[in-house]
Scaffold this motif. Structure first.
Motif: not given
Length: 381
Positions: A98-106
């Motif tokens: 989930q942390i890495d998804l947030t980075t990718a989303y941003n």
């Protein structure tokens, strides 16, 4: 007189405005953020489904990849759903994903669009690029034409809706691994839709009956809801993310004026990733130079005058940033040397001139008195 005063004030205001405008750097194009490969998903890459609140499945869905949930705990519908991977229910792996998804989303959201204002995508054939719109919809067929290295990023400010029976086709050797959908709120895939790419929704994702996805359904803060779907993460996807770069923008104020013989220093700064370098063209004041990597403008001016020059900041990502500057160099004010220099006194010769000055004053006063006395006698006579 009043009109003259008004004219003076008006002229002063106009001059001040022109001067202020002249000190503003030339407007540079807005900085662009680009990527030279796919959006990096980090540890979220193996997940076919990842959610934050719930993962709910109805029917015999098949997930060819991992299923994860964090921070909540409810994963239901497996079976009858089948996971050809690992289920990570509120564990450290799902939390990091989930942390890495947030980075990718941003990262996807930060990219500068090559095309803006999109809405309906049906009937389009799109080359690689970043495509932006408010509510993106697909109610028909979309073709993505490129090569194995081609990347598409779609930015939906609010929702993404793929209608029933909608179809995405990729051609020319392009890969579903390199198609990304950044969705500001939620995404819905209609029944029997054949969808391609990684959906990164800020809230939730719903796949209705029979929709298939070659890619991933990743929800940052909400749920993923499934109904007899097939989701396949391509195991051949290159895990190496592209490098994100941002073009420069000059951020410093205009350089101040200078004076001949007085050391000068002013740093020109610019944003951008990687850090930009600086090149000047035109006429720097003689005695000054610009340091390429730091932007330090320094030296000792040798010649009075007004000098105009252009500074360009570049880091390999277009557009470069430019600013036109003008520096006025003046000669130092002339002052008399010695102990009385600040008041304009004569230089100190070593002699005390005070008695002589007093004596001269007495003689002058006596002469004036005699002249007045003589004139008075002539008038009486």
């Amino acid at each position: 007189m009043i009109q003259s005063s008004r004219k003076v004030r008006r002229s002063a205001i106009i001059f001040t405005a022109v001067l202020a405008f002249a000190l503003i750097p030339a407007a540079a194009a807005n900085a662009d953020t680009v990527i030279d490969g796919p959006v990096g998903l980090g540890t979220a890459a193996p997940f076919g489904v990842l959610a934050a609140s719930t993962v709910t499945n109805t029917g015999p869905s098949i997930i060819n990849g991992d299923v994860g949930l964090s921070p909540q705990t409810s994963i239901t519908g497996f079976p009858p759903g089948i996971v050809n991977g690992t289920i990570h229910a509120t564990d450290a792996v799902a939390a990091q994903a989930q942390i890495d998804l947030t980075t990718a989303y941003n990262t996807a959201a930060s990219l500068t669009p090559t095309t803006v204002g999109l809405g309906e995508l049906a009937g389009l054939s799109l080359t690689p690029g970043v495509y932006s719109g408010g509510e993106l919809a697909l109610n028909g067929a979309l073709t993505l034409a490129g090569t194995a290295e081609s990347v598409w990023v779609f930015q939906a400010a609010s929702t993404l809706t793929a209608g029933s029976g909608s179809l995405i086709t990729i051609t020319g050797g392009a890969s579903a691994c390199n198609v990304f959908w950044q969705v500001g709120s939620s995404a819905t895939l209609g029944s029997a839709a054949q969808f391609v790419g990684t959906v990164m929704a800020n809230v939730s994702i719903t796949a209705t009956t029979g929709a298939t996805v070659t890619g991933r359904l990743l929800a940052r803060t909400g749920a993923v809801t499934l109904d007899t779907n097939t989701i396949t993460v391509d195991s051949a996807c290159d895990a190496s993310p592209g490098t994100v770069t941002t073009s420069p923008e000059i951020t410093s104020a205009a350089p101040p004026a200078g004076e001949t013989g007085t050391p000068y220093s002013h740093t020109i700064t610019a944003s951008g990733t990687p850090a930009p370098t600086f090149v000047e063209s035109g006429a720097l004041p003689p005695g000054l130079s610009l340091e390429e990597t730091t932007g330090l403008l320094s030296g000792t001016p040798t010649t009075p005058g007004t000098f105009e020059f252009t500074v360009t900041a570049a880091n390999g990502t277009a557009p470069d940033a430019t600013a036109v500057y003008s520096i006025t160099v003046t000669a130092p004010a002339v002052t008399l040397s010695g102990s009385g220099a600040s008041s304009g006194a004569l230089a100190d010769s070593g002699a005390d001139l005070a008695p002589a000055a007093i004596f001269a004053g007495v003689l002058l006063a006596s002469g004036l008195a005699l002249a007045l006395f003589a004139r008075s006698r002539r008038l009486r006579g």
